[in-house]
Scaffold this motif. Structure first.
Motif, PDB file in Angstrom:
ATOM      1  N   ASN A  30       0.841  -1.207   0.000  1.00 44.70           N
ATOM      2  CA  ASN A  30       0.000   0.000   0.000  1.00 44.70           C
ATOM      3  C   ASN A  30       0.873   1.254   0.000  1.00 44.70           C
ATOM      4  O   ASN A  30       0.628   2.195  -0.772  1.00 44.70           O
ATOM      5  N   LEU A  31       1.892   1.261   0.859  1.00 40.72           N
ATOM      6  CA  LEU A  31       2.779   2.424   0.947  1.00 40.72           C
ATOM      7  C   LEU A  31       3.566   2.629  -0.345  1.00 40.72           C
ATOM      8  O   LEU A  31       3.715   3.758  -0.824  1.00 40.72           O
ATOM      9  N   LYS A  32       4.078   1.545  -0.912  1.00 44.81           N
ATOM     10  CA  LYS A  32       4.853   1.658  -2.148  1.00 44.81           C
ATOM     11  C   LYS A  32       3.995   2.207  -3.289  1.00 44.81           C
ATOM     12  O   LYS A  32       4.452   3.045  -4.083  1.00 44.81           O
ATOM     13  N   GLU A  33       2.764   1.746  -3.361  1.00 46.76           N
ATOM     14  CA  GLU A  33       1.860   2.240  -4.411  1.00 46.76           C
ATOM     15  C   GLU A  33       1.545   3.716  -4.192  1.00 46.76           C
ATOM     16  O   GLU A  33       1.491   4.505  -5.147  1.00 46.76           O
ATOM     17  N   TRP A  34       1.346   4.101  -2.924  1.00 47.68           N
ATOM     18  CA  TRP A  34       1.059   5.506  -2.624  1.00 47.68           C
ATOM     19  C   TRP A  34       2.248   6.391  -2.997  1.00 47.68           C
ATOM     20  O   TRP A  34       2.084   7.442  -3.618  1.00 47.68           O
ATOM     21  N   ILE A  35       3.452   5.966  -2.644  1.00 50.39           N
ATOM     22  CA  ILE A  35       4.656   6.738  -2.964  1.00 50.39           C
ATOM     23  C   ILE A  35       4.791   6.914  -4.477  1.00 50.39           C
ATOM     24  O   ILE A  35       5.113   7.995  -4.970  1.00 50.39           O
ATOM     25  N   SER A  36       4.528   5.843  -5.222  1.00 53.42           N
ATOM     26  CA  SER A  36       4.678   5.891  -6.678  1.00 53.42           C
ATOM     27  C   SER A  36       3.721   6.880  -7.328  1.00 53.42           C
ATOM     28  O   SER A  36       3.976   7.359  -8.440  1.00 53.42           O
ATOM     29  N   LYS A  37       2.637   7.215  -6.636  1.00 51.17           N
ATOM     30  CA  LYS A  37       1.637   8.134  -7.198  1.00 51.17           C
ATOM     31  C   LYS A  37       1.866   9.589  -6.798  1.00 51.17           C
ATOM     32  O   LYS A  37       1.133  10.469  -7.237  1.00 51.17           O
ATOM     33  N   GLN A  38       2.870   9.827  -5.949  1.00 50.01           N
ATOM     34  CA  GLN A  38       3.162  11.195  -5.513  1.00 50.01           C
ATOM     35  C   GLN A  38       4.234  11.783  -6.434  1.00 50.01           C
ATOM     36  O   GLN A  38       5.414  11.508  -6.275  1.00 50.01           O
ATOM     37  N   ALA A  39       3.803  12.583  -7.391  1.00 48.79           N
ATOM     38  CA  ALA A  39       4.716  13.097  -8.413  1.00 48.79           C
ATOM     39  C   ALA A  39       5.860  13.923  -7.826  1.00 48.79           C
ATOM     40  O   ALA A  39       6.967  13.949  -8.367  1.00 48.79           O
ATOM     41  N   HIS A  40       5.578  14.592  -6.699  1.00 46.56           N
ATOM     42  CA  HIS A  40       6.584  15.490  -6.113  1.00 46.56           C
ATOM     43  C   HIS A  40       7.541  14.779  -5.165  1.00 46.56           C
ATOM     44  O   HIS A  40       8.520  15.370  -4.709  1.00 46.56           O
TER      45      HIS A  40
END
Length: 301
Positions: A30-40
């Motif tokens: 879940n965390l890895k997917e969330w990080i991958s979606k944060q462009a900044h």
């Protein structure tokens, strides 16, 4: 892959931190997917790093995301605290070997918080700054939580020795710098602060305690203790962890300092990669704009 906890640590992690071995893999994904979606956001995604954050936030995914956001935002927006001296530079080892900040080794199978010893009076204020201590702490803690499961489960305690601290040292601690140091060290790092212990406190430092207390939550204020001398300090902290110089049996400080110097050298490739992480503020969306430069009240467990 993450390391399997000892039965004793696993029990504590379950009861106190809500760690469920059957859920860990899902939480990490879940965390890895969330990080991958944060462009900044350019963040480390190693399992052992993320599990340390999860334990520090009692497995609240939303708290972990906030802490990750703050950790890397401060890397970019507060370089005077996080990057004043970089762990890849010779000056870092030079300052580390002064012994202003070390993490004390724990006996095998210890179930007590890990102790971070800070000795601000060991540096020359004409040459260095109090923020340099923060840099040492900042990177040693990252190695600690990667290697030491006891620290991630049991938390940490800070022991601050003010021996040899002068007015020139104290004058470096401006309110703005103190606020950032507190935000970085206690609000963004993947650790749970279980107490701060202060000894050999000089007169005139009361104003700094007052300033720092203004940035702390109630739990942190309650856990801030002041001692008259090392003998009093030793009554609150495990004798087997404290260095010989403090009346403990944890070994000589010089050996502990050199242990961490060797660790920094060993982790140089890791640290070189670490220097690439942070935030690109030009890519930050309005949705997460509120996190930028946020120095909120500290939430310490």
């Amino acid at each position: 892959m993450i390391r399997e906890l000892s039965p004793e640590l696993a029990k504590i992690a379950k009861n106190e931190l809500n760690e469920n071995p059957n859920q860990v893999a899902s939480d990490l994904q879940n965390l890895k997917e969330w990080i991958s979606k944060q462009a900044h956001l350019k963040a480390r995604t190693d399992d052992q790093w993320l599990i340390a954050l999860l334990r520090g936030c009692k497995f609240s995914l939303e708290r972990v995301k906030s802490k990750l956001e703050l950790f890397y935002t401060l890397r970019t927006t507060a370089p005077e605290v996080t990057l004043r001296i970089k762990p890849t530079e010779p000056q870092f080892l030079e300052f580390l070997r002064l012994g202003t900040c070390v993490i004390l080794p724990q006996p095998k199978n210890s179930l007590s918080p890990c102790i971070i010893l800070i000795r601000a009076g060991e540096y020359d204020p004409e040459k260095y700054n109090v923020a340099d201590i923060m840099c040492i702490l900042y990177y040693l803690v990252q190695i600690l939580v990667i290697e030491n499961d006891t620290a991630t489960v049991m938390g940490t305690a800070i022991a601050v020795d003010y021996q040899n601290v002068t007015l020139n040292h104290l004058m470096q601690a401006s309110p703005g710098l103190l606020k950032k140091i507190v935000a970085v060290s206690q609000d963004s790092l993947p650790l749970r602060l279980k107490g701060s212990h202060h000894v050999n406190v000089p007169s005139g430092i009361e104003i700094i305690f007052k300033l720092v207390s203004g940035f702390l939550g109630e739990k942190a204020k309650e856990r801030l203790k002041i001692y008259k001398n090392n003998d009093e300090l030793l009554k609150s902290l495990p004798k087997e962890i404290m260095p010989d110089e403090y009346g403990g049996t944890g070994g000589p400080l010089n050996d502990i300092i050199e242990y961490w110097a060797k660790k920094i050298i060993e982790y140089r490739p890791w640290m070189e990669q670490e220097m690439e992480f942070g935030t690109d503020e030009s890519k930050r969306t309005s949705k997460n704009k509120s996190n930028q430069g946020s120095f909120r009240k500290l939430d310490i467990d």
